[in-house]
Design a protein around this motif. Structure first.
Motif, PDB file in Angstrom:
ATOM      1  N   ASP A 157      -3.119  -0.164  -3.431  1.00 23.89           N
ATOM      2  CA  ASP A 157      -2.283  -1.355  -3.428  1.00 23.89           C
ATOM      3  C   ASP A 157      -1.541  -1.415  -4.773  1.00 23.89           C
ATOM      4  O   ASP A 157      -2.162  -1.404  -5.825  1.00 23.89           O
ATOM      5  CB  ASP A 157      -3.187  -2.588  -3.265  1.00 23.89           C
ATOM      6  CG  ASP A 157      -2.377  -3.845  -3.042  1.00 23.89           C
ATOM      7  OD1 ASP A 157      -1.680  -3.901  -2.013  1.00 23.89           O
ATOM      8  OD2 ASP A 157      -2.427  -4.746  -3.890  1.00 23.89           O
ATOM      9  N   ARG A 158      -0.219  -1.406  -4.732  1.00 22.76           N
ATOM     10  CA  ARG A 158       0.574  -1.302  -5.964  1.00 22.76           C
ATOM     11  C   ARG A 158       1.665  -2.358  -6.004  1.00 22.76           C
ATOM     12  O   ARG A 158       2.106  -2.856  -4.972  1.00 22.76           O
ATOM     13  CB  ARG A 158       1.276   0.056  -6.021  1.00 22.76           C
ATOM     14  CG  ARG A 158       0.392   1.260  -5.833  1.00 22.76           C
ATOM     15  CD  ARG A 158      -0.144   1.737  -7.153  1.00 22.76           C
ATOM     16  NE  ARG A 158      -0.745   3.056  -7.007  1.00 22.76           N
ATOM     17  CZ  ARG A 158      -1.671   3.517  -7.838  1.00 22.76           C
ATOM     18  NH1 ARG A 158      -2.078   2.773  -8.859  1.00 22.76           N
ATOM     19  NH2 ARG A 158      -2.173   4.721  -7.653  1.00 22.76           N
ATOM     20  N   LYS A 159       2.134  -2.589  -7.239  1.00 20.01           N
ATOM     21  CA  LYS A 159       3.348  -3.380  -7.415  1.00 20.01           C
ATOM     22  C   LYS A 159       4.505  -2.388  -7.451  1.00 20.01           C
ATOM     23  O   LYS A 159       4.612  -1.592  -8.378  1.00 20.01           O
ATOM     24  CB  LYS A 159       3.270  -4.157  -8.723  1.00 20.01           C
ATOM     25  CG  LYS A 159       4.546  -4.890  -9.036  1.00 20.01           C
ATOM     26  CD  LYS A 159       4.427  -5.685 -10.320  1.00 20.01           C
ATOM     27  CE  LYS A 159       5.783  -5.893 -10.994  1.00 20.01           C
ATOM     28  NZ  LYS A 159       6.915  -5.992 -10.095  1.00 20.01           N
ATOM     29  N   VAL A 216       3.170   5.215  -9.253  1.00 19.03           N
ATOM     30  CA  VAL A 216       2.404   6.403  -9.628  1.00 19.03           C
ATOM     31  C   VAL A 216       2.923   7.645  -8.904  1.00 19.03           C
ATOM     32  O   VAL A 216       3.210   8.672  -9.510  1.00 19.03           O
ATOM     33  CB  VAL A 216       0.899   6.198  -9.335  1.00 19.03           C
ATOM     34  CG1 VAL A 216       0.110   7.454  -9.682  1.00 19.03           C
ATOM     35  CG2 VAL A 216       0.372   4.998 -10.126  1.00 19.03           C
ATOM     36  N   CYS A 217       3.079   7.545  -7.581  1.00 18.56           N
ATOM     37  CA  CYS A 217       3.492   8.709  -6.786  1.00 18.56           C
ATOM     38  C   CYS A 217       5.014   8.829  -6.659  1.00 18.56           C
ATOM     39  O   CYS A 217       5.512   9.894  -6.311  1.00 18.56           O
ATOM     40  CB  CYS A 217       2.943   8.624  -5.370  1.00 18.56           C
ATOM     41  SG  CYS A 217       1.217   8.239  -5.292  1.00 18.56           S
ATOM     42  N   GLY A 218       5.723   7.733  -6.877  1.00 21.03           N
ATOM     43  CA  GLY A 218       7.168   7.751  -6.656  1.00 21.03           C
ATOM     44  C   GLY A 218       7.538   7.812  -5.185  1.00 21.03           C
ATOM     45  O   GLY A 218       8.669   8.118  -4.828  1.00 21.03           O
ATOM     46  N   ARG A 223       0.840  -1.188   0.000  1.00 19.82           N
ATOM     47  CA  ARG A 223       0.000   0.000   0.000  1.00 19.82           C
ATOM     48  C   ARG A 223       0.881   1.246   0.000  1.00 19.82           C
ATOM     49  O   ARG A 223       1.778   1.376   0.834  1.00 19.82           O
ATOM     50  CB  ARG A 223      -0.923  -0.013   1.218  1.00 19.82           C
ATOM     51  CG  ARG A 223      -2.099   0.960   1.126  1.00 19.82           C
ATOM     52  CD  ARG A 223      -3.036   0.759   2.302  1.00 19.82           C
ATOM     53  NE  ARG A 223      -2.317   0.774   3.582  1.00 19.82           N
ATOM     54  CZ  ARG A 223      -1.922   1.890   4.188  1.00 19.82           C
ATOM     55  NH1 ARG A 223      -2.174   3.056   3.672  1.00 19.82           N
ATOM     56  NH2 ARG A 223      -1.282   1.813   5.335  1.00 19.82           N
ATOM     57  N   CYS A 224       0.609   2.134  -0.921  1.00 18.56           N
ATOM     58  CA  CYS A 224       1.371   3.384  -1.005  1.00 18.56           C
ATOM     59  C   CYS A 224       0.965   4.305   0.155  1.00 18.56           C
ATOM     60  O   CYS A 224      -0.216   4.439   0.467  1.00 18.56           O
ATOM     61  CB  CYS A 224       1.104   4.071  -2.338  1.00 18.56           C
ATOM     62  SG  CYS A 224       1.760   5.736  -2.424  1.00 18.56           S
ATOM     63  N   ARG A 225       1.983   4.931   0.752  1.00 16.68           N
ATOM     64  CA  ARG A 225       1.674   5.812   1.893  1.00 16.68           C
ATOM     65  C   ARG A 225       1.051   7.125   1.441  1.00 16.68           C
ATOM     66  O   ARG A 225       0.502   7.870   2.256  1.00 16.68           O
ATOM     67  CB  ARG A 225       2.927   6.059   2.723  1.00 16.68           C
ATOM     68  CG  ARG A 225       4.054   6.668   1.919  1.00 16.68           C
ATOM     69  CD  ARG A 225       5.361   6.539   2.635  1.00 16.68           C
ATOM     70  NE  ARG A 225       5.413   7.404   3.788  1.00 16.68           N
ATOM     71  CZ  ARG A 225       6.373   7.362   4.699  1.00 16.68           C
ATOM     72  NH1 ARG A 225       7.319   6.458   4.608  1.00 16.68           N
ATOM     73  NH2 ARG A 225       6.383   8.192   5.704  1.00 16.68           N
ATOM     74  N   THR A 226       1.158   7.429   0.150  1.00 17.48           N
ATOM     75  CA  THR A 226       0.613   8.694  -0.338  1.00 17.48           C
ATOM     76  C   THR A 226      -0.778   8.528  -0.931  1.00 17.48           C
ATOM     77  O   THR A 226      -1.727   9.176  -0.513  1.00 17.48           O
ATOM     78  CB  THR A 226       1.568   9.324  -1.374  1.00 17.48           C
ATOM     79  OG1 THR A 226       2.871   9.359  -0.813  1.00 17.48           O
ATOM     80  CG2 THR A 226       1.134  10.729  -1.728  1.00 17.48           C
ATOM     81  N   CYS A 227      -0.894   7.612  -1.917  1.00 17.59           N
ATOM     82  CA  CYS A 227      -2.206   7.486  -2.574  1.00 17.59           C
ATOM     83  C   CYS A 227      -3.070   6.396  -1.922  1.00 17.59           C
ATOM     84  O   CYS A 227      -4.257   6.292  -2.213  1.00 17.59           O
ATOM     85  CB  CYS A 227      -2.046   7.219  -4.073  1.00 17.59           C
ATOM     86  SG  CYS A 227      -1.299   5.637  -4.475  1.00 17.59           S
ATOM     87  N   GLY A 228      -2.444   5.573  -1.073  1.00 15.59           N
ATOM     88  CA  GLY A 228      -3.217   4.582  -0.341  1.00 15.59           C
ATOM     89  C   GLY A 228      -3.614   3.363  -1.162  1.00 15.59           C
ATOM     90  O   GLY A 228      -4.283   2.468  -0.663  1.00 15.59           O
TER      91      GLY A 228
END
Ligand SMILES: [Zn+2]
Lengths: 113, 223
Positions: free
Chosen positions: A79-81, A91-93, A72-77
């Motif tokens: 679930d990402r690879k 996406v957010c880097g 889980r990205c801490r910025t966009c929330g």
């Protein structure tokens, strides 16, 4: 680099369970190896083959599956690879808050008789 | 017959780490797991750190070494307690090894801070939680600038990152700005401190950071 100790603990765990169930032989073993676990699949296969000599796992076939990391990205929330080498959100880097997949070594199943 | 185990192999280490964390909490000790490649300067930095901290704190060391006791002997004069842990070829420490050392060692448990000098390696130690409060990853200016991208997980899971041997920067092909940028990508929360065990630069800042972490932990425990 710790494939040897990983192989040892796999063999120990399976041997204990199989012996308790009264099996004399294990024919097949399936393991999932997370991308983040720092375990090289080929090296682990090699270690397993050698260390199972003279055990009830001797001659067993090993099914080793690699599992990609997800989190889980801490910025966009979302679930990402994550993107290597720093495992950032594509996406957010930004870094991930936590991993949901790919950071473990799982013993899935074995076949004994 | 097929038997489903659905077992995470690291479960044993995880429960060992939690057991260690409980002991450390009860005794109000801060435990620091120091990881870095061989030759990063872990022992030299510890020597200076202990000299600095030992004036006000009981600082102990668990020194992992493959076969020798050389590093432990070097640190002994400044330690409240020093334990040599010979690992005979293992590539990392596991929580159980630390648990067996701390659980009934009264001197060690009277420490304020326990440092664990992990085995020189940036890959395997990054995978094993020892129950520490803080993991600190160390890289030296002489090792080259590619460490963060080669060993991202070592830096990712650390609360502090030390760049050591900065007195040698004029003689090395080490891109400080580039490394700092990569470290920020790998772990934007980490405190990055540049140190030199030779000139003592940065050692004060590092020790202050440790003192602050110890105070914060104790405040959390009493609050
Ligand atoms: Zn994102």
């Amino acid at each position: 680099m710790h494939e040897l100790s990983v192989a040892e603990s796999i063999i120990e765990t399976v041997t204990r369970d199989a012996t308790e169930r009264g099996f004399g032989k294990v024919n097949r073993l399936s393991i999932t190896i997370g991308e983040l676990s720092m375990v090289n699949v080929d090296t682990l296969a090699f270690a397993l083959e050698h260390l199972t000599k003279d055990t009830i796992l001797e001659g067993a076939s090993f099914n080793l599956e690699r599992e990609e990391a997800r989190g889980r990205c801490r910025t966009c929330g979302e679930d990402r690879k994550p993107t290597p080498p720093f495992f950032l959100c594509p996406v957010c880097g930004k870094g991930l808050a936590s991993f949901s997949r790919g950071d473990g070594i799982h013993l899935d199943y074995y076949e004994g008789e | 017959m097929r038997v489903y185990l659905s077992k995470d192999l690291r479960e044993a280490n995880r429960s060992g780490a939690n057991a260690n964390r409980e002991i450390l909490q009860e005794k109000r000790i801060l435990m620091v797991n120091l990881i870095g490649s061989p030759g990063a300067g872990k022992t030299s930095l510890l020597e200076h750190t202990l000299q600095n901290l030992s004036k006000s704190r009981r600082a102990s060391v668990i020194e992992a070494d493959l076969y020798t006791a050389k590093d432990a002997q070097r640190l002994e004069p400044w330690c409240w307690e020093v334990i040599q842990l010979n690992t005979e070829g293992a590539c990392h420490l596991e929580a159980g090894m630390i648990g067996r050392i701390i659980e009934d060692n009264e001197a060690l448990l009277a420490s304020d801070i326990i440092f664990i000098e992990n085995i020189g390696n940036l890959i395997c130690p990054a995978e094993f939680d020892l129950g520490e409060d803080l993991r600190v990853a160390m890289m030296s200016a002489t090792e080259g600038s590619d460490k963060p991208s080669k060993y991202p997980l070592a830096f990712k899971g650390s609360q502090a990152i030390l760049i050591s041997k900065i007195d040698l920067l004029p003689y090395c092909d080490f891109d400080v700005a580039g490394v700092l940028e990569e470290l920020r990508l790998a772990n934007e929360d980490a405190t990055v401190i540049q140190v030199s065990a030779k000139t003592g630069e940065g050692v004060g800042q590092w020790c202050q950071w440790l003192e602050q972490q110890l105070e914060d932990k104790r405040k959390r425990l009493s609050g």
